[in-house]
Design a protein around this motif. Sequence first.
Motif, PDB file in Angstrom:
ATOM      1  N   GLU A 422       0.850  -1.182   0.000  1.00  0.00           N
ATOM      2  CA  GLU A 422       0.000   0.000   0.000  1.00  0.00           C
ATOM      3  C   GLU A 422       0.891   1.239   0.000  1.00  0.00           C
ATOM      4  OE1 GLU A 422      -3.927   1.251   2.389  1.00  0.00           O
ATOM      5  OE2 GLU A 422      -2.102   1.239   3.627  1.00  0.00           O
ATOM      6  N   ILE A 430      -3.892  10.128  -0.260  1.00  0.00           N
ATOM      7  CA  ILE A 430      -4.084   9.065  -1.252  1.00  0.00           C
ATOM      8  C   ILE A 430      -3.522   7.755  -0.693  1.00  0.00           C
ATOM      9  CG2 ILE A 430      -3.415   8.229  -3.535  1.00  0.00           C
ATOM     10  CD1 ILE A 430      -3.403  11.101  -4.485  1.00  0.00           C
ATOM     11  N   ARG A 431      -4.280   6.697  -0.858  1.00  0.00           N
ATOM     12  CA  ARG A 431      -3.817   5.343  -0.529  1.00  0.00           C
ATOM     13  C   ARG A 431      -4.054   4.451  -1.735  1.00  0.00           C
ATOM     14  NH1 ARG A 431      -5.635   3.790   5.656  1.00  0.00           N
ATOM     15  NH2 ARG A 431      -4.527   5.513   6.706  1.00  0.00           N
ATOM     16  N   GLU A 432      -3.011   3.833  -2.208  1.00  0.00           N
ATOM     17  CA  GLU A 432      -3.125   2.957  -3.373  1.00  0.00           C
ATOM     18  C   GLU A 432      -2.595   1.570  -3.020  1.00  0.00           C
ATOM     19  OE1 GLU A 432      -1.602   2.672  -7.994  1.00  0.00           O
ATOM     20  OE2 GLU A 432      -1.787   4.618  -7.012  1.00  0.00           O
ATOM     21  N   LYS A 433      -3.425   0.566  -3.140  1.00  0.00           N
ATOM     22  CA  LYS A 433      -3.047  -0.820  -2.870  1.00  0.00           C
ATOM     23  C   LYS A 433      -2.751  -1.523  -4.181  1.00  0.00           C
ATOM     24  CE  LYS A 433      -5.871  -1.154   1.306  1.00  0.00           C
ATOM     25  NZ  LYS A 433      -6.974  -1.870   1.996  1.00  0.00           N
ATOM     26  N   MET A 434      -1.744  -2.344  -4.171  1.00  0.00           N
ATOM     27  CA  MET A 434      -1.368  -3.041  -5.406  1.00  0.00           C
ATOM     28  C   MET A 434      -0.614  -4.327  -5.083  1.00  0.00           C
ATOM     29  SD  MET A 434       1.585  -0.396  -6.609  1.00  0.00           S
ATOM     30  CE  MET A 434       0.438   0.957  -6.392  1.00  0.00           C
ATOM     31  N   ASN A 450      -5.361  -0.583  -7.312  1.00  0.00           N
ATOM     32  CA  ASN A 450      -6.604   0.171  -7.202  1.00  0.00           C
ATOM     33  C   ASN A 450      -6.337   1.413  -6.359  1.00  0.00           C
ATOM     34  OD1 ASN A 450      -9.291   0.927  -7.293  1.00  0.00           O
ATOM     35  ND2 ASN A 450      -9.791  -0.244  -5.430  1.00  0.00           N
ATOM     36  N   ARG A 451      -6.675   2.573  -6.878  1.00  0.00           N
ATOM     37  CA  ARG A 451      -6.428   3.822  -6.168  1.00  0.00           C
ATOM     38  C   ARG A 451      -7.678   4.252  -5.418  1.00  0.00           C
ATOM     39  NH1 ARG A 451      -3.524   8.985  -8.771  1.00  0.00           N
ATOM     40  NH2 ARG A 451      -1.818   7.514  -8.476  1.00  0.00           N
ATOM     41  N   ASN A 452      -7.482   4.575  -4.143  1.00  0.00           N
ATOM     42  CA  ASN A 452      -8.580   5.056  -3.312  1.00  0.00           C
ATOM     43  C   ASN A 452      -8.198   6.399  -2.702  1.00  0.00           C
ATOM     44  OD1 ASN A 452     -10.150   2.677  -3.632  1.00  0.00           O
ATOM     45  ND2 ASN A 452      -8.772   1.660  -2.166  1.00  0.00           N
TER      46      ASN A 452
END
Length: 453
Positions: A422, A430-434, A450-452
């Motif tokens: 993350e 911004i928090r982006e998990k991948m 997925n960007r949240n």
Amino acid sequence: MDQRKCECGHANPFGTLLCESCGKLLDTNQSIQKPQFPDIRYEGMARRSQTFASTPINLVWNFFSSVKVAIYIILVILVASAIGTIFPQQMYIPVPVPTEADVARFYSETYGIWGQLFYRLGLHNLYSSWWFVTLLVMLGTSLIICSLDRVIPLYKALNKPRVNQHLSFLKGQKLFGETNFDGTADSRALLERSEKLLKKKGYRIFQSGEAILAEKGRFSRWGPYVNHIGLIIFLIGVLMRNIPGFYLDTYVWVREGETVALPDTPYYIKNLGYKTEYWKEEEMAEKLDLKGGTIPKNYQTDVVLYLNKNTELPGANPDLVEIQRGPIVVNHPMKYDDISLYQSGVQEMELGALNFSLIDKQAGNKKLGTIKLDLYEPKPEQLVTDGVKVRVLDYFPNFYLDNNGKPATKSNLPKNPMFAIEVQSAKENIREKMWTGHFEGQEWPFWFGNRNA
């Protein structure tokens, strides 16, 4: 036990077959003319195991003094030792195994159902298990008692050889001759000539009155017990390996550039680099058709040995001081005090970490920093730049999808590493998990996420 009294009046210990004084066969039921002569390996001396006493000590003594029992114990040890070599012992597993669960998984996934059974039976630590050590103790006890039970009567028999043997003893031998000895000068001269001839043949002569005893090869009768002493010393050495701090035989996995503590010692070792050298064609004395192959010339690891000065301070960070550096070559270990460091194996072209660049596409592909994901000890969190950090959510060293379609790992070896991470930006909230990893058969890692906000 009652003593056995001979016709000559001498009282012999129970179990004695021949009278200690006159040498007469004590079993009066046997005929002198055609005797079924007893075993006189110890000149008829009594052995403790032949007393048949019912006390606990004598029962234990009689059990372990049996040669059959010793043979059965040896056979069980041989079978157990052979089974223990089917798969490698835990200490020789060529991967770092931090937990017992990883050890169980290694045997199960590497060797299947048989490996799982091998582990569950405790055979992965066979040679240090309590029952195997017990077998070695039983074998040592059997060797000691067998030896004492026979050495003591043998010593008594050889220390005081009986020259004047009873007629029943002489007639019980495989070779027996009889002649008249009338005490005349001719008879005495015959006796003297016999003595001189036997001495020339290397016999040791004992004489008592008009009787002589010639003996040769006495030391050979001690042969089995010399072997027993060697085996007992060997077993003591094996068992002393289980004394804490007395013996160290362990395996550590050290990658290039890594510094690792040597277990149960105040030392650390750093792997500066490994190299394999090959023979050049012009260096070889003879021309060989290698069909495109090569012959290794040298396997060498350059290391540094450190001493941790804070070993005696629990919880303190290691304070390492270099005490020695140099190469470790096959059959030429690095030695310091009582420690010898050997090469055990090598895995070349091995992944150690995944390195990525973090790029902000909204800022014109601006590079924010680099991310390093260690495949053996990944950091749970690392700061990339001000306000931007990366967290490791999950890690699968040997990634695959199980029957339910969920991510899992086949082993703790980083053969097919996969990370769930993350990326957090405090400034932009911004928090982006991948997912990221290095797939088998692919040169580049795949990114998808997925960007949240």
